[in-house]
Design a protein around this motif. Structure first.
Motif, PDB file in Angstrom:
ATOM      1  N   ILE A 410      51.763   7.536  -0.080  1.00 47.34           N
ATOM      2  CA  ILE A 410      53.148   7.484  -0.544  1.00 47.34           C
ATOM      3  C   ILE A 410      53.421   6.124  -1.164  1.00 47.34           C
ATOM      4  O   ILE A 410      52.682   5.158  -0.956  1.00 47.34           O
ATOM      5  N   THR A 411      54.491   6.049  -1.932  1.00 45.25           N
ATOM      6  CA  THR A 411      54.931   4.797  -2.545  1.00 45.25           C
ATOM      7  C   THR A 411      56.393   4.565  -2.210  1.00 45.25           C
ATOM      8  O   THR A 411      57.221   5.463  -2.361  1.00 45.25           O
ATOM      9  N   ILE A 412      56.690   3.375  -1.734  1.00 48.34           N
ATOM     10  CA  ILE A 412      58.072   2.995  -1.442  1.00 48.34           C
ATOM     11  C   ILE A 412      58.585   2.135  -2.574  1.00 48.34           C
ATOM     12  O   ILE A 412      57.920   1.182  -2.996  1.00 48.34           O
ATOM     13  N   ALA A 413      59.761   2.469  -3.092  1.00 49.78           N
ATOM     14  CA  ALA A 413      60.329   1.738  -4.223  1.00 49.78           C
ATOM     15  C   ALA A 413      61.764   1.327  -3.926  1.00 49.78           C
ATOM     16  O   ALA A 413      62.486   2.002  -3.191  1.00 49.78           O
ATOM     17  N   GLY A 414      62.152   0.219  -4.507  1.00 52.93           N
ATOM     18  CA  GLY A 414      63.518  -0.271  -4.345  1.00 52.93           C
ATOM     19  C   GLY A 414      63.643  -1.624  -4.997  1.00 52.93           C
ATOM     20  O   GLY A 414      62.856  -1.993  -5.869  1.00 52.93           O
ATOM     21  N   ASN A 415      64.641  -2.378  -4.591  1.00 48.99           N
ATOM     22  CA  ASN A 415      64.829  -3.744  -5.068  1.00 48.99           C
ATOM     23  C   ASN A 415      65.004  -4.646  -3.855  1.00 48.99           C
ATOM     24  O   ASN A 415      65.770  -4.326  -2.939  1.00 48.99           O
ATOM     25  N   LEU A 416      64.268  -5.737  -3.837  1.00 42.35           N
ATOM     26  CA  LEU A 416      64.292  -6.618  -2.667  1.00 42.35           C
ATOM     27  C   LEU A 416      65.699  -7.111  -2.341  1.00 42.35           C
ATOM     28  O   LEU A 416      66.061  -7.243  -1.173  1.00 42.35           O
ATOM     29  N   ARG A 417      66.509  -7.376  -3.361  1.00 42.16           N
ATOM     30  CA  ARG A 417      67.867  -7.832  -3.098  1.00 42.16           C
ATOM     31  C   ARG A 417      68.620  -6.805  -2.255  1.00 42.16           C
ATOM     32  O   ARG A 417      69.256  -7.126  -1.242  1.00 42.16           O
ATOM     33  N   ASP A 418      68.519  -5.532  -2.655  1.00 39.11           N
ATOM     34  CA  ASP A 418      69.194  -4.466  -1.910  1.00 39.11           C
ATOM     35  C   ASP A 418      68.567  -4.269  -0.537  1.00 39.11           C
ATOM     36  O   ASP A 418      69.269  -4.050   0.460  1.00 39.11           O
ATOM     37  N   MET A 419      67.238  -4.328  -0.478  1.00 38.81           N
ATOM     38  CA  MET A 419      66.549  -4.125   0.792  1.00 38.81           C
ATOM     39  C   MET A 419      66.966  -5.176   1.817  1.00 38.81           C
ATOM     40  O   MET A 419      67.232  -4.860   2.976  1.00 38.81           O
ATOM     41  N   PHE A 420      67.038  -6.437   1.396  1.00 40.58           N
ATOM     42  CA  PHE A 420      67.433  -7.497   2.323  1.00 40.58           C
ATOM     43  C   PHE A 420      68.885  -7.342   2.762  1.00 40.58           C
ATOM     44  O   PHE A 420      69.221  -7.543   3.926  1.00 40.58           O
ATOM     45  N   LEU A 421      69.753  -6.991   1.828  1.00 40.47           N
ATOM     46  CA  LEU A 421      71.176  -6.840   2.165  1.00 40.47           C
ATOM     47  C   LEU A 421      71.434  -5.622   3.042  1.00 40.47           C
ATOM     48  O   LEU A 421      72.412  -5.592   3.805  1.00 40.47           O
ATOM     49  N   ASN A 422      70.552  -4.616   2.944  1.00 38.48           N
ATOM     50  CA  ASN A 422      70.775  -3.355   3.655  1.00 38.48           C
ATOM     51  C   ASN A 422      70.043  -3.267   4.993  1.00 38.48           C
ATOM     52  O   ASN A 422      70.055  -2.212   5.630  1.00 38.48           O
ATOM     53  N   MET A 423      69.388  -4.337   5.423  1.00 40.04           N
ATOM     54  CA  MET A 423      68.754  -4.316   6.743  1.00 40.04           C
ATOM     55  C   MET A 423      69.823  -4.055   7.805  1.00 40.04           C
ATOM     56  O   MET A 423      70.770  -4.819   7.931  1.00 40.04           O
ATOM     57  N   GLU A 424      69.649  -2.960   8.586  1.00 34.19           N
ATOM     58  CA  GLU A 424      70.705  -2.551   9.513  1.00 34.19           C
ATOM     59  C   GLU A 424      70.444  -2.904  10.967  1.00 34.19           C
ATOM     60  O   GLU A 424      71.378  -3.186  11.721  1.00 34.19           O
ATOM     61  N   ALA A 425      69.179  -2.854  11.384  1.00 28.42           N
ATOM     62  CA  ALA A 425      68.900  -3.055  12.808  1.00 28.42           C
ATOM     63  C   ALA A 425      67.446  -3.482  12.985  1.00 28.42           C
ATOM     64  O   ALA A 425      66.613  -3.309  12.081  1.00 28.42           O
ATOM     65  N   MET A 426      67.157  -4.010  14.170  1.00 30.09           N
ATOM     66  CA  MET A 426      65.814  -4.496  14.474  1.00 30.09           C
ATOM     67  C   MET A 426      65.433  -4.097  15.891  1.00 30.09           C
ATOM     68  O   MET A 426      66.300  -4.030  16.778  1.00 30.09           O
ATOM     69  N   ALA A 427      64.150  -3.834  16.093  1.00 29.71           N
ATOM     70  CA  ALA A 427      63.631  -3.608  17.443  1.00 29.71           C
ATOM     71  C   ALA A 427      63.243  -4.945  18.058  1.00 29.71           C
ATOM     72  O   ALA A 427      63.072  -5.946  17.353  1.00 29.71           O
ATOM     73  N   ASP A 428      63.072  -4.960  19.358  1.00 30.34           N
ATOM     74  CA  ASP A 428      62.722  -6.204  20.042  1.00 30.34           C
ATOM     75  C   ASP A 428      61.225  -6.304  20.337  1.00 30.34           C
ATOM     76  O   ASP A 428      60.793  -6.996  21.260  1.00 30.34           O
ATOM     77  N   ASP A 429      60.414  -5.619  19.534  1.00 33.72           N
ATOM     78  CA  ASP A 429      58.963  -5.606  19.741  1.00 33.72           C
ATOM     79  C   ASP A 429      58.288  -6.772  19.017  1.00 33.72           C
ATOM     80  O   ASP A 429      57.420  -6.590  18.160  1.00 33.72           O
ATOM     81  N   PHE A 430      58.661  -7.990  19.368  1.00 30.24           N
ATOM     82  CA  PHE A 430      58.122  -9.183  18.721  1.00 30.24           C
ATOM     83  C   PHE A 430      56.625  -9.337  19.021  1.00 30.24           C
ATOM     84  O   PHE A 430      56.127  -8.849  20.020  1.00 30.24           O
ATOM     85  N   ASP A 431      55.934 -10.041  18.130  1.00 29.95           N
ATOM     86  CA  ASP A 431      54.482 -10.204  18.239  1.00 29.95           C
ATOM     87  C   ASP A 431      54.140 -11.673  18.078  1.00 29.95           C
ATOM     88  O   ASP A 431      54.336 -12.262  17.007  1.00 29.95           O
ATOM     89  N   GLU A 432      53.625 -12.285  19.141  1.00 27.88           N
ATOM     90  CA  GLU A 432      53.342 -13.718  19.134  1.00 27.88           C
ATOM     91  C   GLU A 432      52.198 -14.097  18.210  1.00 27.88           C
ATOM     92  O   GLU A 432      51.917 -15.289  18.013  1.00 27.88           O
ATOM     93  N   ARG A 433      51.514 -13.133  17.611  1.00 29.21           N
ATOM     94  CA  ARG A 433      50.384 -13.435  16.732  1.00 29.21           C
ATOM     95  C   ARG A 433      50.815 -13.836  15.321  1.00 29.21           C
ATOM     96  O   ARG A 433      49.963 -14.109  14.471  1.00 29.21           O
ATOM     97  N   TYR A 434      52.117 -13.863  15.060  1.00 24.76           N
ATOM     98  CA  TYR A 434      52.613 -14.204  13.730  1.00 24.76           C
ATOM     99  C   TYR A 434      53.503 -15.438  13.767  1.00 24.76           C
ATOM    100  O   TYR A 434      54.191 -15.699  14.758  1.00 24.76           O
ATOM    101  N   LYS A 435      53.521 -16.179  12.639  1.00 26.84           N
ATOM    102  CA  LYS A 435      54.435 -17.312  12.519  1.00 26.84           C
ATOM    103  C   LYS A 435      55.882 -16.847  12.424  1.00 26.84           C
ATOM    104  O   LYS A 435      56.794 -17.583  12.788  1.00 26.84           O
ATOM    105  N   VAL A 436      56.079 -15.636  11.903  1.00 26.70           N
ATOM    106  CA  VAL A 436      57.424 -15.071  11.821  1.00 26.70           C
ATOM    107  C   VAL A 436      57.626 -14.142  13.009  1.00 26.70           C
ATOM    108  O   VAL A 436      56.974 -13.100  13.122  1.00 26.70           O
ATOM    109  N   GLN A 437      58.510 -14.533  13.908  1.00 29.63           N
ATOM    110  CA  GLN A 437      58.806 -13.722  15.077  1.00 29.63           C
ATOM    111  C   GLN A 437      59.902 -12.722  14.717  1.00 29.63           C
ATOM    112  O   GLN A 437      61.078 -13.068  14.622  1.00 29.63           O
ATOM    113  N   THR A 438      59.482 -11.492  14.479  1.00 27.03           N
ATOM    114  CA  THR A 438      60.386 -10.441  14.049  1.00 27.03           C
ATOM    115  C   THR A 438      59.998  -9.142  14.730  1.00 27.03           C
ATOM    116  O   THR A 438      58.823  -8.901  15.006  1.00 27.03           O
ATOM    117  N   GLY A 439      60.978  -8.306  14.986  1.00 30.44           N
ATOM    118  CA  GLY A 439      60.694  -6.958  15.433  1.00 30.44           C
ATOM    119  C   GLY A 439      60.642  -6.019  14.245  1.00 30.44           C
ATOM    120  O   GLY A 439      60.791  -6.432  13.088  1.00 30.44           O
TER     121      GLY A 439
END
Length: 451
Positions: A410-439
């Motif tokens: 599959i291919t996901i398409a969009g615009n990063l500006r919209d994608m960043f503005l439309n982020m609605e929620a996050m899980a708390d499944d953080f991963d210490e193996r990355y410099k960016v701590q994100t769920g």
């Protein structure tokens, strides 16, 4: 002090002395300013396949980059030969090259007021005592365990590895800065091959840490590889349309990489970002804050200073969705009429938080109800100038908060500006193996091309 730490301290002192001599030689031969960057690495990596050692790679290398400035003209030379004669030839070559470059009013060293003068112990160096026998035994153990456990759907191991490295860098300049920084790294991984209906899939499990004691157990690494490989089997395509999309904690790393590139000073001053002229403006959902902390003990992105010798600090990059700062080196800051904030070496440890919108992963699936979980991305369909986004993806379709079937092609398409503005929620499944701590992060109504 242990022999390991004594030897490391002596090596750091030696490289600092070499750097100091380079700076003094450059100034005595007509340079107005000089900066030196030395990088040294030593360690080994062992890879295995079919329960046999395939490759043992020892690495002991160093290199030096010398930049001189003369009347705002710069000359840059690199060398892997740190003998006194070779270094002096490199300095003279850099001074000569500077004569032929165009003057640049933004060139030159960081102002003395920005230079780092406080150094915390960030606990980045460990005597990991990994030799070739130990690394081979650990890699072979992963390979052997994968074979012995005979998980249905798993065909075989596609290779395992174990590595250990010690990195030392020295940054010195004619404004009085001269400091070594060392950090250790240990990693282990295995890749598995799965098969269903004659179709092969592969996925990996891995671990990385500063200290050997923090590496995941072989079973934990293997369990991750099993889970990710089995999740890919019996995949189907989707019909083209709009879908709710959840980017897993690993897949969303690339989105945060796109974001950091878009706010990098070098990208911005060249007008190559869709986030030019965005300071103080809304660039992410107002639920999102990005906090950066370079001083995390054992952190994979921890440091006291950047490659310009500028001191770093903990701060918010984004607050409630508004961009607080670009990621600036000395040069890019001057081009933008701003002040360096210690990002000549890129980002440090990022912590992503969502105000009143963070759930467990299962709760997030239930909340969203139906859509696609993206576990992997591929391709380079990103235009930072416009923000247009189009990438191949794999993952699985879910309904009523439950897994239905795997998807790929599959291919996901969009615009990063919209994608960043439309982020609605996050899980708390953080991963210490990355410099960016994100769920894992939920973005609604994205276009997916499939059947």
């Amino acid at each position: 002090m242990s022999s390991f730490k004594e030897d490391l301290s002596a090596e750091e002192s030696r490289l600092e002395q070499v750097s100091s001599e380079v700076v003094q030689f450059a100034l005595s031969n007509g340079a107005d300013e000089c900066e030196v960057n030395i990088g040294a690495v030593k360690g080994l990596s062992v890879s295995c396949r079919d329960q046999d050692v395939e490759n043992i790679e020892f690495n002991r290398d160093n290199g030096m980059s010398i930049t001189v400035y003369k009347e705002k003209r710069s000359g840059v030379v690199s060398t892997n030969d740190l003998s006194k004669e070779s270094i002096r030839e490199a300095v003279l070559s850099a001074i000569n090259l500077a004569k032929y470059s165009d003057p640049d009013p933004c060139s030159g060293l960081a102002d003395k007021a920005l230079i780092c003068n406080s150094f915390r112990d960030l606990n980045l160096v460990f005597e990991n005592n990994v030799d070739a026998d130990y690394a081979a035994a650990k890699a072979l153990e992963l390979d052997k365990m994968a074979e012995e456990q005979k998980v249905e759907g798993i065909k075989k191991s596609d290779g395992s590895s174990f590595s250990s490295y010690l990195y030392t860098t020295v940054i010195a300049n004619s404004n009085g800065f001269n400091k070594a920084r060392s950090a250790s790294s240990v990693s282990a991984d295995i890749t598995l091959l799965g098969e269903s209906d004659g179709k092969m899939q592969r996925a990996s499990g891995s671990s990385i840490a500063r200290a050997l004691e923090d590496i995941y157990s072989p079973q934990r690494i293997l369990d991750e590889a099993f889970e990710k490989t089995l999740l890919k089997l019996n995949s189907r395509k989707l019909n083209t349309g709009k879908y709710n999309v959840i980017f897993t904690r690993s897949a969303v790393q690339s989105l945060w990489g796109n974001f950091s590139s878009a706010i990098s000073g070098g990208t911005v001053y060249r007008n190559r970002s869709f986030l030019c002229n965005s300071l103080g403006k809304q660039v992410l959902s107002d639920k999102v804050t990005i906090h950066e902390d370079p001083f995390v003990l054992k952190g994979l992105g921890s440091r006291n200073f950047d490659s310009d010798g500028v001191g770093v600090c903990a701060s918010d990059i984004v607050k409630d969705g508004r961009l607080e700062q670009y990621l600036l080196s000395v040069y890019s800051a001057r081009k933008l009429g701003l002040q360096s904030n210690g990002h000549a070496s890129g980002t440090h440890n990022w912590y992503i938080s969502f105000k009143d919108a963070t759930y467990s992963f299962d709760e997030l699936l239930s909340k969203v109800g139906e859509g696609v979980v993206v576990t992997g991305l591929m391709g380079q369909g990103i235009d930072l100038v416009s923000g247009n986004y189009s990438r191949g993806a794999e993952g699985y379709y879910f309904k009523d908060g439950k897994f239905v079937h795997s998807v790929d092609g599959i291919t996901i398409a969009g615009n990063l500006r919209d994608m960043f503005l439309n982020m609605e929620a996050m899980a708390d499944d953080f991963d210490e193996r990355y410099k960016v701590q994100t769920g894992s992060i939920f973005i609604p109504d994205m276009t997916i091309s499939g059947n």
